[in-house]
Design a protein around this motif. Structure first.
Motif, mmCIF file in Angstrom:
data_model
loop_
_atom_site.group_PDB
_atom_site.id
_atom_site.type_symbol
_atom_site.label_atom_id
_atom_site.label_comp_id
_atom_site.label_asym_id
_atom_site.label_seq_id
_atom_site.Cartn_x
_atom_site.Cartn_y
_atom_site.Cartn_z
ATOM 1 N N LEU A 1 0.857 -1.175 0.000
ATOM 2 C CA LEU A 1 0.000 0.000 0.000
ATOM 3 C C LEU A 1 0.892 1.223 0.000
ATOM 4 O O LEU A 1 1.622 1.443 0.952
ATOM 5 N N ARG A 2 0.795 1.981 -1.032
ATOM 6 C CA ARG A 2 1.687 3.117 -1.138
ATOM 7 C C ARG A 2 0.966 4.310 -1.715
ATOM 8 O O ARG A 2 0.038 4.171 -2.495
ATOM 9 N N PRO A 3 1.444 5.513 -1.346
ATOM 10 C CA PRO A 3 0.936 6.693 -2.063
ATOM 11 C C PRO A 3 1.308 6.568 -3.518
ATOM 12 O O PRO A 3 2.307 5.940 -3.870
ATOM 13 N N ALA A 4 0.527 7.113 -4.351
ATOM 14 C CA ALA A 4 0.915 7.195 -5.748
ATOM 15 C C ALA A 4 2.146 8.070 -5.855
ATOM 16 O O ALA A 4 2.468 8.811 -4.938
ATOM 17 N N ALA A 5 2.820 7.982 -6.946
ATOM 18 C CA ALA A 5 4.008 8.803 -7.120
ATOM 19 C C ALA A 5 3.661 10.269 -6.998
ATOM 20 O O ALA A 5 2.614 10.709 -7.445
ATOM 21 N N GLY A 6 4.555 11.006 -6.379
ATOM 22 C CA GLY A 6 4.389 12.448 -6.389
ATOM 23 C C GLY A 6 4.517 12.940 -7.805
ATOM 24 O O GLY A 6 5.347 12.455 -8.561
ATOM 25 N N VAL A 7 3.700 13.857 -8.169
ATOM 26 C CA VAL A 7 3.751 14.419 -9.510
ATOM 27 C C VAL A 7 3.913 15.916 -9.419
ATOM 28 O O VAL A 7 3.600 16.527 -8.407
ATOM 29 N N GLY A 8 4.394 16.501 -10.484
ATOM 30 C CA GLY A 8 4.524 17.947 -10.525
ATOM 31 C C GLY A 8 5.956 18.414 -10.538
ATOM 32 O O GLY A 8 6.214 19.613 -10.591
ATOM 33 N N GLY A 9 6.915 17.510 -10.472
ATOM 34 C CA GLY A 9 8.303 17.925 -10.513
ATOM 35 C C GLY A 9 8.699 18.399 -11.893
ATOM 36 O O GLY A 9 7.913 18.350 -12.839
ATOM 37 N N GLY A 10 9.926 18.865 -11.991
ATOM 38 C CA GLY A 10 10.403 19.327 -13.279
ATOM 39 C C GLY A 10 11.593 20.243 -13.134
ATOM 40 O O GLY A 10 12.220 20.307 -12.069
ATOM 41 N N LEU A 11 11.894 20.963 -14.209
ATOM 42 C CA LEU A 11 13.014 21.893 -14.250
ATOM 43 C C LEU A 11 12.465 23.311 -14.182
ATOM 44 O O LEU A 11 11.554 23.663 -14.939
ATOM 45 N N VAL A 12 13.034 24.107 -13.293
ATOM 46 C CA VAL A 12 12.583 25.489 -13.129
ATOM 47 C C VAL A 12 13.787 26.360 -12.836
ATOM 48 O O VAL A 12 14.785 25.878 -12.290
ATOM 49 N N GLN A 13 13.696 27.629 -13.173
ATOM 50 C CA GLN A 13 14.778 28.552 -12.886
ATOM 51 C C GLN A 13 14.714 29.042 -11.443
ATOM 52 O O GLN A 13 13.662 28.985 -10.797
ATOM 53 N N THR A 14 15.826 29.525 -10.972
ATOM 54 C CA THR A 14 15.875 30.115 -9.628
ATOM 55 C C THR A 14 14.790 31.181 -9.496
ATOM 56 O O THR A 14 14.615 32.018 -10.384
ATOM 57 N N GLY A 15 14.066 31.097 -8.386
ATOM 58 C CA GLY A 15 12.986 32.039 -8.152
ATOM 59 C C GLY A 15 11.636 31.557 -8.640
ATOM 60 O O GLY A 15 10.606 32.183 -8.358
ATOM 61 N N GLY A 16 11.626 30.453 -9.343
ATOM 62 C CA GLY A 16 10.383 29.923 -9.888
ATOM 63 C C GLY A 16 9.589 29.119 -8.877
ATOM 64 O O GLY A 16 9.959 29.005 -7.703
ATOM 65 N N SER A 17 8.494 28.538 -9.355
ATOM 66 C CA SER A 17 7.579 27.802 -8.488
ATOM 67 C C SER A 17 7.203 26.471 -9.111
ATOM 68 O O SER A 17 7.177 26.331 -10.334
ATOM 69 N N LEU A 18 6.899 25.531 -8.254
ATOM 70 C CA LEU A 18 6.369 24.236 -8.650
ATOM 71 C C LEU A 18 5.382 23.774 -7.606
ATOM 72 O O LEU A 18 5.488 24.153 -6.430
ATOM 73 N N ARG A 19 4.459 22.945 -8.022
ATOM 74 C CA ARG A 19 3.505 22.351 -7.094
ATOM 75 C C ARG A 19 3.541 20.837 -7.261
ATOM 76 O O ARG A 19 3.281 20.317 -8.352
ATOM 77 N N LEU A 20 3.853 20.153 -6.183
ATOM 78 C CA LEU A 20 3.857 18.705 -6.174
ATOM 79 C C LEU A 20 2.553 18.203 -5.569
ATOM 80 O O LEU A 20 1.998 18.835 -4.672
ATOM 81 N N SER A 21 2.096 17.065 -6.038
ATOM 82 C CA SER A 21 0.918 16.446 -5.442
ATOM 83 C C SER A 21 1.158 14.955 -5.283
ATOM 84 O O SER A 21 1.965 14.361 -6.003
#
Length: 122
Positions: A1-21
């Protein structure tokens, strides 16, 4: 039983934003504290943020306070990590996890999701 993979990662520049779920699979996340950990190359996995099951109190490692926000949606069995003002030192594989209460010890977590890569370029 596991959480699904976290999604939302990627490549971003310094100062940028990302949202993981991360969505729980096979268990109800509402009864658990939900957390995010990260592991940079050559370093140990470290806890980043945690939200409790009882009152949704949040906890953060000092290096991300004021920049990252953890939240949960029990109806969707999902939790999130909003990451703002990203820095190159935030580069790591991010893992979602759950436990009976908020804690930072890797061995104490009940469930782990597959990691998602976050890369912050300078």
């Amino acid at each position: 039983l596991r959480p699904a993979a976290g999604v939302g990662g990627g490549l971003v520049q310094t100062g940028g934003s990302l949202r993981l779920s991360c969505s729980a699979s096979g268990f109800s996340a509402s009864g658990y504290a939900l957390a995010w950990f990260r592991q940079a190359p050559g370093k140990e996995r470290e806890g980043v943020a945690c939200i409790s099951s009882s009152n949704s109190a949040t906890h953060y490692v000092d290096s991300v306070k004021g920049r990252f926000t953890i939240s949960r949606d029990n109806a969707k069995n999902t939790w999130y990590l909003e990451m703002n003002t990203l820095k190159p030192e935030d580069t790591a594989v991010y893992y979602c996890a759950s436990a009976g209460w908020c804690r930072w010890d890797v061995g104490g977590m009940d469930h782990w999701g597959k990691g998602t890569q976050v890369t912050v370029s300078s």
